[in-house]
Design a protein around this motif. Sequence first.
Motif, PDB file in Angstrom:
ATOM      1  N   PHE A  16      29.653 -11.366   9.633  1.00 27.46           N
ATOM      2  CA  PHE A  16      30.367 -12.119   8.891  1.00 27.46           C
ATOM      3  C   PHE A  16      31.764 -12.491   9.397  1.00 27.46           C
ATOM      4  O   PHE A  16      32.258 -11.291   9.477  1.00 27.46           O
ATOM      5  N   SER A  17      32.300 -13.641   9.524  1.00 28.51           N
ATOM      6  CA  SER A  17      33.509 -13.795   9.654  1.00 28.51           C
ATOM      7  C   SER A  17      34.341 -13.878   8.552  1.00 28.51           C
ATOM      8  O   SER A  17      33.782 -14.456   7.645  1.00 28.51           O
ATOM      9  N   GLY A  18      35.436 -13.163   8.402  1.00 29.82           N
ATOM     10  CA  GLY A  18      36.169 -13.326   7.115  1.00 29.82           C
ATOM     11  C   GLY A  18      36.593 -14.608   6.574  1.00 29.82           C
ATOM     12  O   GLY A  18      36.654 -15.144   5.551  1.00 29.82           O
ATOM     13  N   GLY A  19      36.881 -15.341   7.775  1.00 27.01           N
ATOM     14  CA  GLY A  19      37.314 -16.833   7.306  1.00 27.01           C
ATOM     15  C   GLY A  19      36.021 -17.749   6.632  1.00 27.01           C
ATOM     16  O   GLY A  19      36.143 -18.432   5.817  1.00 27.01           O
ATOM     17  N   ASP A  20      34.803 -17.466   7.230  1.00 24.67           N
ATOM     18  CA  ASP A  20      33.707 -17.993   6.699  1.00 24.67           C
ATOM     19  C   ASP A  20      33.409 -17.629   5.311  1.00 24.67           C
ATOM     20  O   ASP A  20      32.981 -18.415   4.464  1.00 24.67           O
ATOM     21  N   GLN A  27      29.618 -22.217  -1.790  1.00 27.07           N
ATOM     22  CA  GLN A  27      28.186 -22.808  -1.290  1.00 27.07           C
ATOM     23  C   GLN A  27      27.267 -21.470  -1.309  1.00 27.07           C
ATOM     24  O   GLN A  27      26.036 -21.800  -1.482  1.00 27.07           O
ATOM     25  N   ALA A  28      27.880 -20.275  -1.003  1.00 29.71           N
ATOM     26  CA  ALA A  28      27.026 -19.184  -1.091  1.00 29.71           C
ATOM     27  C   ALA A  28      26.655 -18.640  -2.545  1.00 29.71           C
ATOM     28  O   ALA A  28      25.461 -18.059  -2.851  1.00 29.71           O
ATOM     29  N   ILE A  42      23.488 -23.734   4.550  1.00 32.30           N
ATOM     30  CA  ILE A  42      23.172 -24.175   5.816  1.00 32.30           C
ATOM     31  C   ILE A  42      23.666 -25.469   6.055  1.00 32.30           C
ATOM     32  O   ILE A  42      24.057 -25.799   7.347  1.00 32.30           O
ATOM     33  N   ILE A  43      23.663 -26.430   5.207  1.00 30.44           N
ATOM     34  CA  ILE A  43      24.337 -27.533   5.123  1.00 30.44           C
ATOM     35  C   ILE A  43      25.733 -27.599   5.567  1.00 30.44           C
ATOM     36  O   ILE A  43      26.363 -28.262   6.339  1.00 30.44           O
ATOM     37  N   SER A  44      26.390 -26.619   4.930  1.00 28.18           N
ATOM     38  CA  SER A  44      28.037 -26.344   5.015  1.00 28.18           C
ATOM     39  C   SER A  44      28.312 -26.300   6.290  1.00 28.18           C
ATOM     40  O   SER A  44      29.307 -26.725   6.935  1.00 28.18           O
ATOM     41  N   GLU A  45      27.686 -25.272   7.047  1.00 26.55           N
ATOM     42  CA  GLU A  45      28.090 -24.699   8.278  1.00 26.55           C
ATOM     43  C   GLU A  45      26.898 -23.852   8.978  1.00 26.55           C
ATOM     44  O   GLU A  45      26.386 -22.838   8.638  1.00 26.55           O
ATOM     45  N   LYS A  46      26.044 -24.594   9.941  1.00 29.30           N
ATOM     46  CA  LYS A  46      25.081 -24.139  10.266  1.00 29.30           C
ATOM     47  C   LYS A  46      25.363 -23.085  11.398  1.00 29.30           C
ATOM     48  O   LYS A  46      24.280 -22.287  11.791  1.00 29.30           O
ATOM     49  N   ASN A  47      26.419 -22.761  11.962  1.00 30.87           N
ATOM     50  CA  ASN A  47      26.664 -21.689  12.970  1.00 30.87           C
ATOM     51  C   ASN A  47      27.224 -20.665  12.230  1.00 30.87           C
ATOM     52  O   ASN A  47      27.361 -19.693  12.942  1.00 30.87           O
ATOM     53  N   SER A  48      27.467 -20.444  10.997  1.00 33.72           N
ATOM     54  CA  SER A  48      28.020 -19.286  10.271  1.00 33.72           C
ATOM     55  C   SER A  48      27.042 -18.169  10.111  1.00 33.72           C
ATOM     56  O   SER A  48      25.836 -18.830   9.377  1.00 33.72           O
ATOM     57  N   PHE A  53      22.872 -16.297   6.427  1.00 37.45           N
ATOM     58  CA  PHE A  53      22.175 -15.003   5.868  1.00 37.45           C
ATOM     59  C   PHE A  53      21.978 -15.556   4.388  1.00 37.45           C
ATOM     60  O   PHE A  53      20.911 -15.329   3.713  1.00 37.45           O
ATOM     61  N   HIS A  54      22.881 -16.272   3.766  1.00 41.09           N
ATOM     62  CA  HIS A  54      22.648 -16.456   2.275  1.00 41.09           C
ATOM     63  C   HIS A  54      21.774 -17.608   2.274  1.00 41.09           C
ATOM     64  O   HIS A  54      20.831 -17.530   1.082  1.00 41.09           O
ATOM     65  N   ALA A  55      21.641 -18.591   3.025  1.00 38.92           N
ATOM     66  CA  ALA A  55      20.494 -19.642   2.941  1.00 38.92           C
ATOM     67  C   ALA A  55      19.056 -19.043   2.987  1.00 38.92           C
ATOM     68  O   ALA A  55      18.268 -19.321   2.259  1.00 38.92           O
ATOM     69  N   ASN A  56      19.040 -18.108   3.828  1.00 37.98           N
ATOM     70  CA  ASN A  56      17.689 -17.421   3.883  1.00 37.98           C
ATOM     71  C   ASN A  56      17.415 -16.619   2.497  1.00 37.98           C
ATOM     72  O   ASN A  56      16.228 -16.539   2.131  1.00 37.98           O
TER      73      ASN A  56
END
Length: 122
Positions: A16-20, A27-28, A42-48, A53-56
Motif C-alpha cells: 500500500f502507498s501511504g498516499g493511497d 472509499q475503503a 476499484i472505481i475510485s482508483e483501479k491501479n491502487s 485489496f479492499h474491493a476484493n
Amino acid sequence: MNILDAFNDQQAQNSFSGGDVQTYKVQAVLPYILPILFFLPIISEKNSAFCKFHANQQLAWLIVSAVLGLVGKIIGFIPILGAIVGAVIGLAWLLLSILLMISANQGKAIRIPVIGSMFEIF
C-alpha cells in the motif's frame, strides 16, 4: 497487540502507498457498511493496491453477508431458536463490520477469515 493483527496480510499492507491509504480511506470504509458498494474502491482508483485489496475483501464480505442473511432467514422460521440465532448472527455481522471498517480506516490489510483469500478478482 490488536485482535485483528492475527488476520493482517503484512505482504499486502506493505504494497500500500501511504498516499493511497489517506486518499481512498472513505472509499475503503463505506462498502463494509453497505456491502453492495464493494466496487466503490476499484472505481475510485483501479491501479491502487489499497483499493484493489479492499474491493476484493468487500466482495467477499458481500458474499458472507448474503450467506449469513440467508441462514438467518431459514433458521428464523424456528420460533425461539430462530430469534436467538438471528440475534447472534446480526450481532456478529455488526461487530465484524465495525472491525473491518476500523482496519480499513487504519490502512491495514485484514483478510476475512476463510473466504478472504479466495477472492482476487480485481
